[in-house]
Write an enzyme that holds these catalytic residues in place. Structure first.
Site, PDB file in Angstrom:
ATOM      1  N   HIS A  10     -23.876  -3.460   7.043  1.00  0.00           N
ATOM      2  CA  HIS A  10     -24.311  -3.610   8.435  1.00  0.00           C
ATOM      3  C   HIS A  10     -23.251  -4.299   9.293  1.00  0.00           C
ATOM      4  O   HIS A  10     -23.046  -3.933  10.447  1.00  0.00           O
ATOM      5  CB  HIS A  10     -25.646  -4.366   8.508  1.00  0.00           C
ATOM      6  CG  HIS A  10     -25.614  -5.687   7.815  1.00  0.00           C
ATOM      7  ND1 HIS A  10     -25.718  -5.801   6.436  1.00  0.00           N
ATOM      8  CD2 HIS A  10     -25.461  -6.943   8.285  1.00  0.00           C
ATOM      9  CE1 HIS A  10     -25.647  -7.072   6.097  1.00  0.00           C
ATOM     10  NE2 HIS A  10     -25.485  -7.784   7.202  1.00  0.00           N
ATOM     11  N   HIS A  99       3.190  -0.094  -4.094  1.00  0.00           N
ATOM     12  CA  HIS A  99       3.363  -0.818  -5.352  1.00  0.00           C
ATOM     13  C   HIS A  99       2.140  -0.809  -6.247  1.00  0.00           C
ATOM     14  O   HIS A  99       2.280  -0.909  -7.467  1.00  0.00           O
ATOM     15  CB  HIS A  99       3.756  -2.272  -5.070  1.00  0.00           C
ATOM     16  CG  HIS A  99       5.100  -2.407  -4.447  1.00  0.00           C
ATOM     17  ND1 HIS A  99       5.664  -3.631  -4.201  1.00  0.00           N
ATOM     18  CD2 HIS A  99       6.001  -1.489  -4.016  1.00  0.00           C
ATOM     19  CE1 HIS A  99       6.854  -3.473  -3.648  1.00  0.00           C
ATOM     20  NE2 HIS A  99       7.074  -2.159  -3.515  1.00  0.00           N
ATOM     21  N   ARG A 133       8.873   1.775 -11.686  1.00  0.00           N
ATOM     22  CA  ARG A 133       8.519   0.522 -12.357  1.00  0.00           C
ATOM     23  C   ARG A 133       7.085   0.092 -12.061  1.00  0.00           C
ATOM     24  O   ARG A 133       6.458  -0.598 -12.853  1.00  0.00           O
ATOM     25  CB  ARG A 133       9.505  -0.584 -11.973  1.00  0.00           C
ATOM     26  CG  ARG A 133       9.397  -1.060 -10.545  1.00  0.00           C
ATOM     27  CD  ARG A 133      10.482  -2.099 -10.214  1.00  0.00           C
ATOM     28  NE  ARG A 133      10.269  -2.770  -8.966  1.00  0.00           N
ATOM     29  CZ  ARG A 133      10.636  -2.303  -7.778  1.00  0.00           C
ATOM     30  NH1 ARG A 133      11.243  -1.135  -7.679  1.00  0.00           N
ATOM     31  NH2 ARG A 133      10.418  -2.998  -6.692  1.00  0.00           N
TER      32      ARG A 133
END
Length: 141
Positions: A10, A99, A133
């Site tokens: 809400h 990331h 990575r």
């Protein structure tokens, strides 16, 4: 195909509706999972609805709005393969995608201006995961 699932409680209802107008203008398809009015509801119910939809495909994205963004974030992150990110500005939003491969953005309607919220949504939808990575780290979550 990317699917977007949108919900609020809400406190976030008005901002959710504002985001829908923005998405409509950009001709971006989404599914609104409620609520459909500003009557008091429990945010976990709506966070779970979106998380259950988003986790069914790597191409699905969620947008959750509550008063602070915190409650929705906590509830959504209880689901496996959900990486919900509470975003406050463009940098936090961009990094959440680059990331962390976040698949749900949570926004606080009491903490963000409408303009800032729309900018965060746009960045979230248009930023791709960097992989590399970062992918190794995501697998550890």
């Amino acid at each position: 195909m990317k699917k977007i699932f949108l919900s609020s409680d809400h406190a976030g209802y008005k901002l959710k509706e504002f985001i829908k107008i923005h998405l409509d203008k950009k001709k971006i398809y989404y599914t609104d999972l409620g609520p459909y009015n500003s009557y008091r509801v429990d945010y976990p119910d709506y966070a779970h609805k979106v998380a259950k939809k988003v986790k069914t495909s790597k191409n699905h994205i969620g947008i959750l709005v509550c008063g602070s963004g915190i409650g929705m974030n906590i509830a959504a992150n209880r689901h496996k393969n959900i990486r919900a990110a509470q975003c406050f500005n463009l940098k936090s939003t961009k990094l959440s995608r680059l990331h962390n491969d976040a698949n749900i953005i949570t926004l606080g309607s009491r903490l963000l201006t409408k303009k800032n919220a729309l900018n965060c949504v746009s960045v979230f939808l248009n930023t791709k995961f960097d992989g590399g990575r970062h992918a190794k780290r995501i697998k550890k979550i």
